[in-house]
Design a protein around this motif. Structure first.
Motif, PDB file in Angstrom:
ATOM      1  N   LEU A 145       3.983   4.535 -11.202  1.00 60.14           N
ATOM      2  CA  LEU A 145       4.520   5.422 -10.175  1.00 60.14           C
ATOM      3  C   LEU A 145       6.015   5.659 -10.380  1.00 60.14           C
ATOM      4  N   PRO A 146       6.574   6.673  -9.735  1.00 64.49           N
ATOM      5  CA  PRO A 146       8.017   6.918  -9.849  1.00 64.49           C
ATOM      6  C   PRO A 146       8.822   5.673  -9.504  1.00 64.49           C
ATOM      7  N   GLY A 147       9.911   5.486 -10.211  1.00 63.26           N
ATOM      8  CA  GLY A 147      10.787   4.360  -9.947  1.00 63.26           C
ATOM      9  C   GLY A 147      10.350   3.080 -10.604  1.00 63.26           C
ATOM     10  N   GLU A 148       9.491   3.143 -11.613  1.00 67.01           N
ATOM     11  CA  GLU A 148       9.034   2.010 -12.416  1.00 67.01           C
ATOM     12  C   GLU A 148       8.122   1.056 -11.655  1.00 67.01           C
ATOM     13  N   ARG A 149       7.516   1.512 -10.584  1.00 67.65           N
ATOM     14  CA  ARG A 149       6.510   0.697  -9.908  1.00 67.65           C
ATOM     15  C   ARG A 149       5.161   1.062 -10.503  1.00 67.65           C
ATOM     16  N   ALA A 150       4.232   0.195 -10.371  1.00 69.17           N
ATOM     17  CA  ALA A 150       2.879   0.478 -10.869  1.00 69.17           C
ATOM     18  C   ALA A 150       1.890   0.065  -9.797  1.00 69.17           C
ATOM     19  N   THR A 151       0.772   0.740  -9.770  1.00 65.58           N
ATOM     20  CA  THR A 151      -0.246   0.437  -8.781  1.00 65.58           C
ATOM     21  C   THR A 151      -1.621   0.448  -9.424  1.00 65.58           C
ATOM     22  N   ILE A 152      -2.457  -0.393  -8.924  1.00 70.10           N
ATOM     23  CA  ILE A 152      -3.846  -0.430  -9.353  1.00 70.10           C
ATOM     24  C   ILE A 152      -4.675   0.179  -8.248  1.00 70.10           C
ATOM     25  N   LYS A 153      -5.561   1.049  -8.624  1.00 72.09           N
ATOM     26  CA  LYS A 153      -6.394   1.718  -7.645  1.00 72.09           C
ATOM     27  C   LYS A 153      -7.840   1.613  -8.106  1.00 72.09           C
ATOM     28  N   PHE A 154      -8.702   1.171  -7.226  1.00 66.13           N
ATOM     29  CA  PHE A 154     -10.119   1.116  -7.549  1.00 66.13           C
ATOM     30  C   PHE A 154     -10.836   2.154  -6.719  1.00 66.13           C
ATOM     31  N   GLN A 155     -11.679   2.903  -7.344  1.00 66.47           N
ATOM     32  CA  GLN A 155     -12.555   3.814  -6.618  1.00 66.47           C
ATOM     33  C   GLN A 155     -13.956   3.516  -7.106  1.00 66.47           C
ATOM     34  N   PHE A 156     -14.842   3.283  -6.199  1.00 67.79           N
ATOM     35  CA  PHE A 156     -16.212   3.002  -6.596  1.00 67.79           C
ATOM     36  C   PHE A 156     -16.992   4.309  -6.659  1.00 67.79           C
ATOM     37  N   VAL A 157     -17.606   4.533  -7.807  1.00 65.27           N
ATOM     38  CA  VAL A 157     -18.370   5.763  -8.002  1.00 65.27           C
ATOM     39  C   VAL A 157     -19.850   5.496  -7.955  1.00 65.27           C
ATOM     40  N   GLY A 159       4.331   7.925 -14.717  1.00 67.93           N
ATOM     41  CA  GLY A 159       4.513   7.695 -16.149  1.00 67.93           C
ATOM     42  C   GLY A 159       3.224   7.720 -16.944  1.00 67.93           C
ATOM     43  N   TRP A 160       2.204   6.989 -16.473  1.00 70.64           N
ATOM     44  CA  TRP A 160       0.931   6.942 -17.182  1.00 70.64           C
ATOM     45  C   TRP A 160      -0.195   6.697 -16.211  1.00 70.64           C
ATOM     46  N   ASP A 161      -1.382   6.969 -16.682  1.00 69.27           N
ATOM     47  CA  ASP A 161      -2.605   6.629 -15.954  1.00 69.27           C
ATOM     48  C   ASP A 161      -3.586   6.053 -16.965  1.00 69.27           C
ATOM     49  N   LEU A 162      -3.873   4.769 -16.801  1.00 68.70           N
ATOM     50  CA  LEU A 162      -4.902   4.086 -17.586  1.00 68.70           C
ATOM     51  C   LEU A 162      -6.123   4.031 -16.678  1.00 68.70           C
ATOM     52  N   TYR A 163      -7.203   4.670 -17.101  1.00 67.76           N
ATOM     53  CA  TYR A 163      -8.346   4.792 -16.198  1.00 67.76           C
ATOM     54  C   TYR A 163      -9.650   4.413 -16.897  1.00 67.76           C
ATOM     55  N   GLY A 164     -10.577   3.949 -16.076  1.00 70.48           N
ATOM     56  CA  GLY A 164     -11.901   3.592 -16.574  1.00 70.48           C
ATOM     57  C   GLY A 164     -12.970   4.370 -15.837  1.00 70.48           C
ATOM     58  N   GLN A 165     -14.130   4.488 -16.439  1.00 74.29           N
ATOM     59  CA  GLN A 165     -15.250   5.179 -15.796  1.00 74.29           C
ATOM     60  C   GLN A 165     -15.776   4.420 -14.594  1.00 74.29           C
ATOM     61  N   ASP A 166     -15.356   3.158 -14.465  1.00 72.25           N
ATOM     62  CA  ASP A 166     -15.794   2.346 -13.332  1.00 72.25           C
ATOM     63  C   ASP A 166     -14.961   2.597 -12.079  1.00 72.25           C
ATOM     64  N   GLY A 167     -13.999   3.533 -12.141  1.00 74.94           N
ATOM     65  CA  GLY A 167     -13.147   3.838 -11.006  1.00 74.94           C
ATOM     66  C   GLY A 167     -11.801   3.149 -11.043  1.00 74.94           C
ATOM     67  N   PHE A 168     -11.578   2.297 -12.039  1.00 74.10           N
ATOM     68  CA  PHE A 168     -10.296   1.616 -12.183  1.00 74.10           C
ATOM     69  C   PHE A 168      -9.230   2.611 -12.591  1.00 74.10           C
ATOM     70  N   SER A 169      -8.035   2.496 -12.006  1.00 73.36           N
ATOM     71  CA  SER A 169      -6.912   3.324 -12.397  1.00 73.36           C
ATOM     72  C   SER A 169      -5.636   2.511 -12.240  1.00 73.36           C
ATOM     73  N   PHE A 170      -4.848   2.417 -13.297  1.00 72.78           N
ATOM     74  CA  PHE A 170      -3.561   1.725 -13.284  1.00 72.78           C
ATOM     75  C   PHE A 170      -2.507   2.776 -13.568  1.00 72.78           C
ATOM     76  N   ILE A 171      -1.737   3.117 -12.546  1.00 69.25           N
ATOM     77  CA  ILE A 171      -0.804   4.240 -12.615  1.00 69.25           C
ATOM     78  C   ILE A 171       0.624   3.731 -12.501  1.00 69.25           C
TER      79      ILE A 171
END
Length: 139
Positions: free
Chosen positions: A127-139, A113-125
């Motif tokens: 997902l299908p079926g109305e679930r959401a996940t937070i993903k951190f990637q360190f850059v 549905g959406w991706d809210l992302y930051g330059q710090d590697g944060f991503s709040f997506i």
């Protein structure tokens, strides 16, 4: 129905400003922030306390070029006051300094549905079926 927000720390986005509004109705609605952004491929609405200014269906209309320009003028340079995730009703809300709020709500069991992302590697997506996940990637 409990519409309290779930505790997710979105403080990274507070006080960032909107630096870009995509006005091309053939692309997903997207915003650029000072240090991140948002891409919304799900239903959304931009509203104030009184009414809805524009929603996803309006955005895709060939007759809404003036409204898309109005949204750009309303949001460019605005500060993000808060971001809240209402998990129990599946709404992500971004509140801006001019009193407007952007609500996104997922409607697909197949697509993100959406991706809210930051330059710090944060991503709040969303997902299908109305679930959401937070993903951190360190850059």
């Amino acid at each position: 129905m409990n519409n309290s927000s779930t505790v997710i720390n979105f403080s990274y986005f507070q006080e960032q400003t909107v630096t870009k509004v995509n006005t091309d109705n053939t692309l997903p609605f997207s915003l650029g922030f000072s240090k991140g952004g948002l891409v919304a491929e799900c239903p959304w609405r931009l509203k104030n306390k009184r009414s809805i200014l524009l929603g996803q269906a309006d955005w895709k209309s060939l007759h809404s070029a003036e409204q898309r320009q109005q949204v750009e003028a309303l949001l460019l340079g605005q500060r993000i006051l808060s971001i809240q995730w209402y998990e129990d009703i599946g709404i992500l809300r971004i509140a801006f300094s001019n009193g407007y709020a952007l609500d996104m709500f997922h409607d697909s069991s197949f697509f993100e549905g959406w991706d809210l992302y930051g330059q710090d590697g944060f991503s709040f997506i969303s997902l299908p079926g109305e679930r959401a996940t937070i993903k951190f990637q360190f850059v």
